[in-house]
Design an enzyme around this catalytic site. Structure first.
Site, PDB file in Angstrom:
ATOM      1  N   GLU A 194       0.874  -1.173   0.000  1.00 19.83           N
ATOM      2  CA  GLU A 194       0.000   0.000   0.000  1.00 19.83           C
ATOM      3  C   GLU A 194       0.906   1.215   0.000  1.00 19.83           C
ATOM      4  O   GLU A 194       1.513   1.556   1.019  1.00 19.83           O
ATOM      5  CB  GLU A 194      -0.916   0.018   1.230  1.00 19.83           C
ATOM      6  CG  GLU A 194      -1.870   1.197   1.217  1.00 19.83           C
ATOM      7  CD  GLU A 194      -2.554   1.428   2.546  1.00 19.83           C
ATOM      8  OE1 GLU A 194      -3.296   2.430   2.649  1.00 19.83           O
ATOM      9  OE2 GLU A 194      -2.349   0.641   3.484  1.00 19.83           O
ATOM     10  N   CYS A 228      -2.586   8.121   3.313  1.00 15.60           N
ATOM     11  CA  CYS A 228      -2.454   7.644   1.935  1.00 15.60           C
ATOM     12  C   CYS A 228      -3.615   8.109   1.068  1.00 15.60           C
ATOM     13  O   CYS A 228      -3.473   8.245  -0.142  1.00 15.60           O
ATOM     14  CB  CYS A 228      -2.387   6.113   1.921  1.00 15.60           C
ATOM     15  SG  CYS A 228      -1.006   5.433   2.852  1.00 15.60           S
ATOM     16  N   GLU A 325       3.522  12.934  -3.832  1.00 12.60           N
ATOM     17  CA  GLU A 325       2.803  12.951  -2.570  1.00 12.60           C
ATOM     18  C   GLU A 325       3.592  13.752  -1.542  1.00 12.60           C
ATOM     19  O   GLU A 325       4.775  13.496  -1.323  1.00 12.60           O
ATOM     20  CB  GLU A 325       2.596  11.518  -2.066  1.00 12.60           C
ATOM     21  CG  GLU A 325       1.785  11.432  -0.794  1.00 12.60           C
ATOM     22  CD  GLU A 325       1.603   9.995  -0.317  1.00 12.60           C
ATOM     23  OE1 GLU A 325       0.503   9.656   0.130  1.00 12.60           O
ATOM     24  OE2 GLU A 325       2.576   9.218  -0.413  1.00 12.60           O
TER      25      GLU A 325
END
Length: 337
Positions: A194, A228, A325
């Site tokens: 993930e 996330c 990110e």
């Protein structure tokens, strides 16, 4: 453990759910101390972990395989679920309790043992979680915690041929290294990754703009954007762009920064993270972006690592701010025709 009937394994997880709820304050305090989260967000982790344990308890009575038809007369094909053995669970820092629960409860329901590697910045939550499992009646040895940095602890763990599954939550570069390392082993393992993302939240021209602004703020700034799934790209139809921007800025102004019971947006995890985020904003501005609100550390909360919730517009689609990110309380507005 694998030979223990699945409903019995689920029953132990159900007991863990009850203990998590009973220890909400104790566990919430540990999460808050390690992450700095506002209290309501810290205890929310305890509740979501208990919810998952309760769900997995029920899955113990729904541990189905499959029976399929065969081209051969009087024959059927049957699949059964079998345990893997030892699972390595490598944790992020942002949700230390929920993160270990999400990896551990499903693995244990399926008859596996778990070796959890805590993030080095949040080491104790996984230990406290293990004590809950022990009190719930999980047999000794089925949940272990190892501490340390990736090269010293994580790498030997994933290189060990006795580990049959590696579950990792974290950055894309580290995820790639884990996949490569496991692929080079003489005995392969399953790998679950993930990793990061640049999550879009789209606001259409028929949206309730007040509600959309409320949800966008929650998505972008809960856990200081260290999620996330944080909404870091707000893509807005042109006809409602100006109205939504005004609603978003107004709603962001009401976000309370701090770690108290009534606060909404806590600190980022380290001074290095805060400095990196401030540098990223300054770089985007130097390339033509505009800061609508935020973009700075919260001086009143220094020396804590608090950053004001930040909204940028005019960021180019190929800019680092649009592509990478940030893992902080930063979101960007984009106008869509």
């Amino acid at each position: 453990w694998a030979r223990t009937p699945a409903p019995r394994r689920g029953e132990i997880l159900g007991l863990a759910a009850a203990l998590l709820r009973a220890k909400e304050r104790e566990l919430g305090e540990i999460v808050q101390v390690e992450t700095g989260k506002p209290w309501k967000n810290a205890v929310a982790e305890v509740g979501s972990s208990a919810d998952l344990a309760l769900f997995m308890e029920g899955e113990g009575s729904r541990f189905y395989g499959k029976t399929m038809t065969s081209p051969v007369p009087n024959r059927t094909v049957r699949t059964e679920r079998a345990s893997i053995g030892v699972c390595a669970a490598i944790m992020p820092f942002n949700s230390p309790l929920a993160g270990v629960a999400w990896k551990t409860f499903p693995a244990q329901l399926c008859g596996n043992a778990v070796v959890a590697k805590s993030h080095e910045l949040t080491p104790y939550t996984a230990v406290a979680f293990g004590r809950v499992l022990q009190e719930a009646g999980l047999p000794r040895g089925l949940y272990q915690v190892v501490q340390g940095f990736g090269p010293e602890v994580g790498t030997p763990l994933i290189e060990d041929a006795r580990v049959g599954l590696v579950s990792f939550t974290g950055s894309v570069p580290t995820g790639k290294r884990i996949q490569q390392t496991v692929s080079a082993r003489p005995v392969l393992a399953k790998v679950c990754l993930e990793l990061g993302g640049k999550n879009p939240l789209v606001v259409c021209d028929d949206a309730d703009l007040t509600l959309a602004a409320e949800q966008a703020v929650a998505s972008a700034f809960i856990d200081a954007g260290q999620r996330c799934a944080a909404g870091s790209r707000l893509i807005v139809f042109d006809s409602v762009y100006d109205a939504f921007r005004d609603a978003l800025v107004a709603r962001t102004a009401t976000v309370k920064v701090g770690s108290g019971p009534q606060d909404d947006c806590g600190p980022v995890i380290t001074r290095q993270s805060l400095d990196r985020l401030l540098k990223a904003v300054a770089g985007a501005v130097s390339r033509g972006a505009r800061v609508l609100t935020g973009g700075h550390a919260v001086a009143d909360l220094a020396p804590g690592y608090y950053m004001a919730p930040t909204i940028l517009e005019g960021v180019a689609h190929d800019d680092d701010m649009s592509q990478q990110e940030q893992f902080g309380p930063i979101t960007c507005l984009y106008r869509a025709a």
